[in-house]
Design a protein around this motif. Structure first.
Motif, short mmCIF file in Angstrom:
data_model
loop_
_atom_site.label_atom_id
_atom_site.label_comp_id
_atom_site.label_asym_id
_atom_site.label_seq_id
_atom_site.Cartn_x
_atom_site.Cartn_y
_atom_site.Cartn_z
N ARG A 1 -4.33 8.33 2.53
CA ARG A 1 -4.49 9.38 3.54
C ARG A 1 -5.96 9.62 3.87
O ARG A 1 -6.31 9.82 5.03
CB ARG A 1 -3.82 10.67 3.06
CG ARG A 1 -2.31 10.63 3.31
CD ARG A 1 -1.67 11.98 3.08
NE ARG A 1 -0.93 11.85 1.81
CZ ARG A 1 -1.04 12.67 0.79
NH1 ARG A 1 -1.82 13.72 0.85
NH2 ARG A 1 -0.36 12.46 -0.31
N GLN A 2 -6.83 9.57 2.87
CA GLN A 2 -8.26 9.76 3.11
C GLN A 2 -8.83 8.62 3.96
O GLN A 2 -9.60 8.84 4.89
CB GLN A 2 -9.02 9.84 1.78
CG GLN A 2 -8.80 11.14 1.04
CD GLN A 2 -9.45 11.12 -0.34
OE1 GLN A 2 -9.95 10.09 -0.79
NE2 GLN A 2 -9.44 12.27 -1.00
N ARG A 3 -8.42 7.39 3.64
CA ARG A 3 -8.90 6.25 4.44
C ARG A 3 -8.41 6.35 5.87
O ARG A 3 -9.15 6.07 6.82
CB ARG A 3 -8.45 4.93 3.81
CG ARG A 3 -9.29 4.52 2.62
CD ARG A 3 -8.96 3.13 2.17
NE ARG A 3 -7.64 3.11 1.55
CZ ARG A 3 -6.75 2.13 1.66
NH1 ARG A 3 -7.01 1.08 2.37
NH2 ARG A 3 -5.58 2.21 1.09
N ARG A 4 -7.15 6.74 6.06
CA ARG A 4 -6.60 6.87 7.41
C ARG A 4 -7.34 7.97 8.18
O ARG A 4 -7.64 7.84 9.35
CB ARG A 4 -5.10 7.19 7.37
CG ARG A 4 -4.20 6.08 6.89
CD ARG A 4 -4.36 4.78 7.68
NE ARG A 4 -4.34 5.01 9.11
CZ ARG A 4 -5.07 4.32 9.98
NH1 ARG A 4 -5.86 3.36 9.59
NH2 ARG A 4 -5.01 4.59 11.26
N GLU A 5 -7.60 9.09 7.50
CA GLU A 5 -8.29 10.21 8.14
C GLU A 5 -9.71 9.79 8.56
O GLU A 5 -10.15 10.08 9.67
CB GLU A 5 -8.34 11.41 7.20
CG GLU A 5 -8.86 12.67 7.88
CD GLU A 5 -8.73 13.89 6.99
OE1 GLU A 5 -9.59 14.77 7.12
OE2 GLU A 5 -7.78 13.96 6.19
N VAL B 1 0.86 -1.18 0.00
CA VAL B 1 0.00 0.00 0.00
C VAL B 1 0.90 1.24 0.00
O VAL B 1 1.79 1.36 0.83
CB VAL B 1 -0.91 0.01 1.25
CG1 VAL B 1 -1.77 1.26 1.28
CG2 VAL B 1 -1.76 -1.23 1.28
N ASP B 2 0.64 2.14 -0.93
CA ASP B 2 1.41 3.37 -1.03
C ASP B 2 0.91 4.34 0.03
O ASP B 2 -0.19 4.87 -0.06
CB ASP B 2 1.26 3.98 -2.42
CG ASP B 2 2.11 5.23 -2.58
OD1 ASP B 2 3.03 5.45 -1.74
OD2 ASP B 2 1.86 5.99 -3.54
N ARG B 3 1.72 4.57 1.05
CA ARG B 3 1.31 5.42 2.17
C ARG B 3 1.30 6.91 1.82
O ARG B 3 0.85 7.72 2.60
CB ARG B 3 2.21 5.18 3.37
CG ARG B 3 2.03 3.80 3.94
CD ARG B 3 2.86 3.59 5.16
NE ARG B 3 2.62 2.25 5.67
CZ ARG B 3 2.63 1.93 6.93
NH1 ARG B 3 2.90 2.83 7.85
NH2 ARG B 3 2.40 0.70 7.31
N ASN B 4 1.80 7.25 0.67
CA ASN B 4 1.81 8.65 0.26
C ASN B 4 0.62 8.99 -0.63
O ASN B 4 0.46 10.14 -1.02
CB ASN B 4 3.11 8.99 -0.49
CG ASN B 4 4.31 8.88 0.44
OD1 ASN B 4 4.20 9.19 1.62
ND2 ASN B 4 5.44 8.44 -0.09
N SER B 5 -0.19 8.02 -0.98
CA SER B 5 -1.30 8.28 -1.90
C SER B 5 -2.43 9.01 -1.19
O SER B 5 -2.60 8.92 0.03
CB SER B 5 -1.82 6.97 -2.49
OG SER B 5 -2.50 6.23 -1.49
N ASP B 6 -3.18 9.75 -1.98
CA ASP B 6 -4.33 10.49 -1.45
C ASP B 6 -5.38 9.54 -0.90
O ASP B 6 -6.00 9.80 0.13
CB ASP B 6 -4.95 11.37 -2.53
CG ASP B 6 -4.07 12.56 -2.88
OD1 ASP B 6 -3.23 12.94 -2.03
OD2 ASP B 6 -4.23 13.11 -3.99
N GLU B 7 -5.61 8.44 -1.60
CA GLU B 7 -6.62 7.46 -1.16
C GLU B 7 -6.27 6.91 0.23
O GLU B 7 -7.13 6.81 1.10
CB GLU B 7 -6.71 6.31 -2.17
CG GLU B 7 -7.72 5.25 -1.77
CD GLU B 7 -7.68 4.04 -2.68
OE1 GLU B 7 -8.36 3.06 -2.37
OE2 GLU B 7 -6.95 4.07 -3.71
#
Length: 150
Positions: free
Chosen positions: A66-70, A58-64
């Motif tokens: 970050r949105q899921r984490r948020e 999983v690319d931890r820098n991707s927008d998707e």
């Protein structure tokens, strides 16, 4: 009663063979069994809920991501706040019930004392009343001037 069963093996997309069995003479339905395809049996059968998931990096820098984490972080905060609020509400309710219990116990003591006093008064009055009442057969008759002339 004799049972005859058929086994129909098939393989799904994830490489797991599924054996479907049918029992002809019994009215029971059987659940398909998951069996690994590899002859050594070294792998585990994958449940259907996990078959569609990617196991890639999983690319931890991707927008998707970050949105899921948020969204997940917000859900966790909300859940923790809700849990904390529920605990506070429960504690408040416990304290209210304790206070009510203390009030009710004090009321019980007061009413018990009142009952005791009233019972003593009643017994004293009943005793005095019994002393003043004459037995039925020992009444004395007195004549009054009004009744003697008739």
């Amino acid at each position: 009663m004799s049972k005859t069963s058929q086994q129909n093996p098939s393989t799904d997309a994830s490489g797991v063979s599924v054996i479907h069995t049918q029992a002809h003479s019994s009215g029971l339905q059987q659940v398909p069994q998951l069996v690994p395809v590899s002859p050594g049996g070294g792998g585990k059968a994958v449940p259907p809920s996990k078959q569609g998931k990617k196991s890639s990096f999983v690319d931890r820098n991707s927008d998707e991501y970050r949105q899921r984490r948020e969204r997940n972080n917000m859900a966790v905060k909300k859940s923790r706040l809700k849990s904390k609020q529920k605990a506070q509400d429960t504690l408040q309710r416990v304290n209210q019930l304790k206070e009510e219990n203390e009030r009710l116990e004090a009321k019980i003591k007061l009413l018990t004392k009142e009952l005791s006093v009233l019972k003593d008064l009643f017994l004293e009055h009943a005793h005095n009343f019994a002393d003043n009442v004459q037995p039925v057969g020992t009444e004395t008759t007195t004549t009054t001037p009004e009744n003697s002339g008739q």
